[in-house]
Design an enzyme around this catalytic site. Structure first.
Site, PDB file in Angstrom:
ATOM      1  CG  ASP A   1      -2.188   0.780   1.276  1.00  0.00           C
ATOM      2  OD1 ASP A   1      -2.559   1.881   0.197  1.00  0.00           O
ATOM      3  OD2 ASP A   1      -2.423   1.545   2.387  1.00  0.00           O
TER       4      ASP A   1
ATOM      5  CG  ASP B   1     -24.540  33.642  17.230  1.00  0.00           C
ATOM      6  OD1 ASP B   1     -24.785  32.059  17.001  1.00  0.00           O
ATOM      7  OD2 ASP B   1     -23.338  33.885  16.284  1.00  0.00           O
TER       8      ASP B   1
ATOM      9  CG  ASP C   1     -33.513  20.690 -19.479  1.00  0.00           C
ATOM     10  OD1 ASP C   1     -33.654  19.778 -18.957  1.00  0.00           O
ATOM     11  OD2 ASP C   1     -33.534  21.088 -19.912  1.00  0.00           O
TER      12      ASP C   1
ATOM     13  CG  ASP D   1     -22.539  14.518 -24.684  1.00  0.00           C
ATOM     14  OD1 ASP D   1     -22.114  15.642 -23.081  1.00  0.00           O
ATOM     15  OD2 ASP D   1     -23.837  13.574 -23.958  1.00  0.00           O
TER      16      ASP D   1
END
Length: 574
Positions: free
Chosen positions: A225, A417, A489, A527
């Site tokens: 690793d 607060d 959309d 694209d």
């Protein structure tokens, strides 16, 4: 109080039996007899030891050790009864870690344990103590991992580039590993902080990595690793020693031995690991990946999905044409190419890497700056892009009440607060109130990651995103909700205008450079828009690999390897 044990390891003989890889290709060997133990010693040129006295336990053959089969419960008496260090280190009755060391501030957290500053009560020497609660060791695999890590650290030589295990303790609740303190920061962080970065500096760091590999392999240890995050500087001085600090995935090996378990970190994983048939040459590959990144600032094998990264690794076609490679010396490029050879039989050994002219004369490597582009890439390498941050906030704001009930209570507690936002100081104070011991650097990192608008405090959505950031994003409903937030959309794509609208600042302006960068990074089919699949790939890449638990990584990589076999990307060794 339960029994305790302690060891100050110095040699392999003091450690006892180093555990084997519990997912190793070979079958488990039976417990060694006196005959097999003697034969093993003779093979290694040692005189056979006399037969032990009755009732005394013979020293096991280190290569025939099998992991414990105990499956500890999640807590309580069952977990406390597990003797993790039994057979790995000698016992020292009734000595607790706090008898010798004063434990101070938290330094960091890992998968199993928490590391604190430890000060020797007698000498005032500052060290690090990694404490592993037994309740976190839920399976036999977890126990075996810790046993093996302790045995390996204790058996490694006293080398300046290896962090030293100074002592190991065990009580009813936890295992405590006391080791050298490395508080000088990570390798990449120091490079970024420097105003000037040269090929010579890269060579110096690469030489240390190669020395670590040589020391490990010479003592029969495969690291498995190697990555920049596992190298820390011993101190803050400019000439501080760089050290390898994590041996959690390391295993003992013998010449010619083959391993099957898929472990490691994807960017640094050798192709033969994916094929599940490998030996110590994988460490040379990982060191080569580190060297490649040191020289140009990006990994050699990159893609937006796990399978894409894996296929790039299997192809092994690293790019040596982009900036700054044209200005890097031929000797440096020659060494990187040798280390990243897809055929492990052709890769150099660690000693051959150190003998390569570029590293052998590292102090004379070209001192020409590699340019700000490399430092900038190194800085960006581990950061999430802005779209990912925004998406995590959207997910946070759409979680159910049940999912965030505890976090909501914490937010109310910290917002002293009652202005609907939490500052860094409130975050620190609040975490202290609820008993959290999160290290201050980690708090600051989370604050920076979650503070999407950069105003210096967290609103509720950003606060919950801190939690989401640390979780694996596996819930498709959450990801779909975030995607629909951008896809106004409902076309099934996020186009540039929708991206600009979502990432606009208070004045309604979106930085064109940021938009271009996100599209280049996420829009893999080029694209000009982001599909749901590309969005999911972005959300699941990068961060998961660094945050995932070791067991999760094992299962994930096994699944990845199986999918590569099915699609014909790899062929399993027979």
């Amino acid at each position: 109080m339960g029994n305790t044990c302690c060891v100050a390891p110095a040699t392999t003989d003091e450690v006892g039996a180093p555990p084997r890889d519990h997912h190793h290709a070979a079958k488990k060997s039976p417990a060694p007899s006196a005959t097999t133990t003697t034969a093993t010693r003779q093979r290694h040129g040692q005189e056979p030891k006399p037969k032990p006295k009755p009732r005394a336990r013979a020293k096991p053959n280190p290569y025939d050790w099998a992991p414990p089969r105990v499956l500890p419960a999640r807590g309580g008496a069952a977990a406390s009864a597990v003797r993790v260090l039994e057979g790995v280190v000698p016992h020292h009755p009734r000595l607790r870690v706090t008898d010798k060391y004063q434990l101070g501030r938290e330094l960091g957290r890992g998968e199993f344990g928490v590391t604190h500053l430890a000060t020797d009560r007698a000498t005032r020497e500052r060290l690090a103590c990694k404490s592993i609660p037994k309740r976190r060791l839920r399976t036999a695999v977890d126990v075996a991992d810790v046993r093996r890590e302790v045995a390996i650290m204790a058996s490694l030589p006293d080398h300046p580039a290896l962090v030293r295990l100074r002592a190991a303790y065990e009580d009813a609740d936890a295992v405590h590993l006391v080791m050298e303190l490395c508080d000088g920061g990570e390798l990449f962080d120091r490079i970024v902080a420097r105003g000037r970065y040269t090929e010579r500096a890269a060579a110096a760091a690469a030489r240390t990595v190669a020395e670590v590999v040589r020391a490990c392999h010479a003592h029969g240890v495969m690291h498995r690793d190697l990555k920049p995050e596992n190298f820390l500087y011993a101190g803050k001085a400019e000439d501080a020693q760089l050290k390898a600090i994590d041996f959690g995935l390391s295993v003992f090996f013998r010449p010619g031995e083959r391993f099957r378990e898929i472990v490691g970190s994807p960017y640094y994983m050798a192709p033969e690991v994916l094929r599940r048939d490998y030996g110590p040459e994988v460490d040379i590959w990982s060191a080569g990946v580190i060297l490649y990144i040191l020289l140009c600032g990006v990994p050699p094998f990159w893609a937006e999905t796990e399978q894409g990264v894996a296929r790039a690794i299997l192809r092994g076609a690293a790019d040596f044409d982009r900036e700054p490679w044209p200005r890097i010396s031929r000797a440096a490029k020659s060494l990187v190419r040798q280390m990243l050879d897809v055929d492990p039989r052709r890769r150099p050994t660690a000693q051959q890497v150190l003998d390569h002219p570029w590293l052998h004369h590292a102090a004379r490597a070209p001192n020409v700056p590699l340019g700000d582009v490399v430092r900038a890439r190194l800085k960006q390498f581990s950061l999430m892009n802005r779209l990912k941050k925004k998406a995590m906030r959207v997910i946070a704001e759409h979680l159910s009440v049940e999912e965030v009930e505890v976090i909501k209570d914490m937010f109310a507690l910290m917002d002293t607060d009652n202005n609907g936002r939490v500052t860094l100081q409130e975050l620190k104070d609040g975490l202290t109130k609820v008993g959290s011991k999160l290290a201050e650097p980690e708090m600051e990192l989370l604050m920076e990651a979650a503070d999407v608008d950069g105003n210096g405090y967290l609103d509720y959505g950003e606060f919950v995103a801190v939690t989401i950031h640390l979780q694996r994003l596996s819930n498709d409903n959450h990801l779909r909700t975030a995607f629909l937030f951008f896809d106004k959309d409902g076309s099934g794509y996020i186009d540039r205008a929708e991206l600009a609208d979502a990432l606009a600042d208070d004045s309604g302006h979106a930085d064109d450079a940021v938009l271009d960068h996100i599209l280049r990074e996420v829009d893999t089919d080029k694209d000009g828009r982001i599909s749901y699949e590309e969005f999911v790939a972005m959300m699941k890449s990068g961060t998961d690999w660094r945050k995932a638990s070791r067991q999760y990584s094992r299962e994930r990589f096994k699944t990845l390897s199986n999918s590569l076999i099915k699609d014909g990307s790899i062929t399993m060794a027979r």
